[in-house]
Design an enzyme around this catalytic site. Structure first.
Site, PDB file in Angstrom:
ATOM      1  N   LYS A  47      15.957 -26.224  24.176  1.00  0.00           N
ATOM      2  CA  LYS A  47      14.750 -26.006  24.973  1.00  0.00           C
ATOM      3  C   LYS A  47      14.716 -26.873  26.232  1.00  0.00           C
ATOM      4  CE  LYS A  47      12.951 -22.954  22.196  1.00  0.00           C
ATOM      5  NZ  LYS A  47      12.774 -21.559  22.597  1.00  0.00           N
ATOM      6  N   SER A 287      16.909 -23.592  12.409  1.00  0.00           N
ATOM      7  CA  SER A 287      17.278 -22.346  13.085  1.00  0.00           C
ATOM      8  C   SER A 287      18.778 -22.261  13.305  1.00  0.00           C
ATOM      9  CB  SER A 287      16.528 -22.198  14.414  1.00  0.00           C
ATOM     10  OG  SER A 287      16.956 -23.153  15.354  1.00  0.00           O
TER      11      SER A 287
END
Length: 327
Positions: A47, A287
Site C-alpha cells: 500500500k 492476504s
C-alpha cells in the site's frame, strides 16, 4: 560517501522477486512460483505505492493543500502508509478502521499519533449496513467524503481513486516485467481495494493478452463481515464478487480484466503461512499466504507446467501475531 536519501518517499518500490524453491520442491510443483515481497517497502506493505501516488498526485493537482489533514477508510495497511508518507510531507492523517482488524494495526496507528475511528462511527446508515453484514462501498465513500468536507480534510478515497491503480501500472508491473525479462504467464493477488489488481491487469494485458490475471478472495466464512464463529478471517481485503458480479468500484471503473477468481478459506491461508516460514524462511501476512495457497492450486494444473506464476505478497506477518495465523 554512498548514496543518501532525503525522505522515505524515495524508498518505495523496487521490492525483490524471489523464487520459492524449497516450497516448490516440497509440493513437487512443475511451475515456478515467484513471490513479490512487498513488505520491503518503508511502511511494510504494498500500500506504500498507492498511498504515495495518491498523495503526490493530489498535491500536484492542488486538491491536497500544504498541511491539510488526510482521511481515508482502511483495513490498516493503506492507512499506515498514508500516515507515514503524510507525515513525511507535512500532513496529519485520520483513519476510519474496518471492524475486526488486528490489534497490531491499532497499535501502529497509535505510534503514528493518528486519530482512529471505526466504520461504525462514520454514519448511522453505514453502522446499520455493517450490522446486517452487507456493506455498500459506495455508501461508505459518500459518508466519509461528507465527513471530510465538513472539516476541510482531503479524502484520498482509495477504493475509487485511479491513482491507487496507476501506482501499480507505473511501478509494480514494470518491475515484475523487468525482473523476469518479460517471462510472466500468471499473476496471482488478493482483491483488496482493487488498486493492485486493476493496475497490474492493465499493465500485463497490454503486454500480452494471454497473461492470466487470477484474483483471490476470502471464502464467505473467512470474511470480516461474515457470521464467523471461528475468529479466523483474511484481514484487509474485500470480496471481489458477489453473485457473479464484481463489486469493487475501482475494478469496474478501471475496466480491469480478471481471468479467474479463487476463494480461499482462512485456515488454508494460515497453514500455508506456517509452512512457508519453515520451508523458505519467508514470513507472510494473511492476504499474501492466501495468494500463495491459490497460486499453489493453479501451479498443480497440468497445463501450467513450466510456467512462471508471480504472487503479490502484500505484507509480512508482524501485523498478525495476535491472530490465529501463526498459532
Amino acid at each position: 560517501m554512498g548514496k543518501l536519501y532525503k525522505s522515505i518517499t524515495e524508498l518505495v518500490g523496487h521490492t525483490p522477486l524471489v523464487e520459492l524453491t524449497n516450497y516448490e520442491k516440497k509440493h513437487e510443483l512443475k511451475a515456478t512460483l515467484l513471490g513479490k515481497l512487498e513488505y520491503f517497502n518503508p511502511s511494510g506493505s504494498i500500500k506504500d505505492r498507492a498511498a504515495l501516488n495518491m498523495i503526490e498526485e493530489a498535491e500536484k493537482s492542488g486538491a491536497l493543500k500544504p498541511g491539510q489533514t488526510i482521511v481515508d477508510n482502511t483495513s490498516g495497511n493503506t492507512g499506515i502508509a498514508l500516515a507515514a508518507f503524510g507525515h513525511a510531507k507535512g500532513h496529519e492523517f485520520v483513519t476510519f478502521l474496518e471492524p475486526g482488524v488486528s490489534k497490531e494495526r491499532e497499535d501502529i496507528f497509535k505510534a503514528y499519533g493518528v486519530d482512529q475511528y471505526w466504520f461504525t462511527d462514520i454514519s448511522p446508515r453505514v453502522k446499520e449496513m455493517l450490522e446486517q453484514g452487507a456493506l455498500n462501498i459506495s455508501v461508505l465513500e459518500e459518508d466519509v467524503q461528507k465527513y471530510a468536507d465538513e472539516r476541510d480534510y482531503y479524502y484520498t478515497d482509495q477504493c475509487s481513486n485511479f491513482n491507487n491503480a496507476e501506482a501499480h501500472y507505473k511501478t509494480t508491473g514494470p518491475e515484475i516485467w523487468d525482473d523476469t525479462d518479460g517471462k510472466v504467464d500468471i499473476v496471482v493477488m488478493l482483491g483488496g481495494t482493487g488498486g493492485t489488481i486493476s493496475g497490474l491487469s492493465k499493465y500485463f494485458k497490454e503486454k500480452d493478452e494471454n497473461i492470466q490475471i487470477v484474483g483471490v478472495q476470502p471464502g464467505v466464512k473467512s470474511r470480516l463481515d461474515a457470521n464467523n464463529e471461528t475468529g479466523n478471517t483474511i484481514d484487509g481485503v474485500f470480496p471481489l464478487e458477489v453473485g457473479g458480479n464484481v463489486i469493487i468500484p475501482l475494478i469496474n471503473k478501471y475496466n480491469a480484466k480478471i481471468d479467474e477468481i479463487i476463494d480461499v478459506v482462512a485456515e488454508d491461508a494460515y497453514a500455508t503461512a506456517r509452512e512457508l516460514i519453515r520451508t523458505d524462511g519467508i514470513f507472510l501476512g494473511q492476504s499474501a499466504s492466501a495468494a500463495l495457497w491459490a497460486a499453489t492450486e493453479v501451479a498443480k494444473r497440468p497445463e501450467n507446467e513450466g510456467k512462471n506464476i508471480v504472487i503479490i505478497m502484500a505484507d509480512d506477518g508482524t501485523k498478525y501475531l495476535s491472530t490465529n495465523t501463526y498459532r
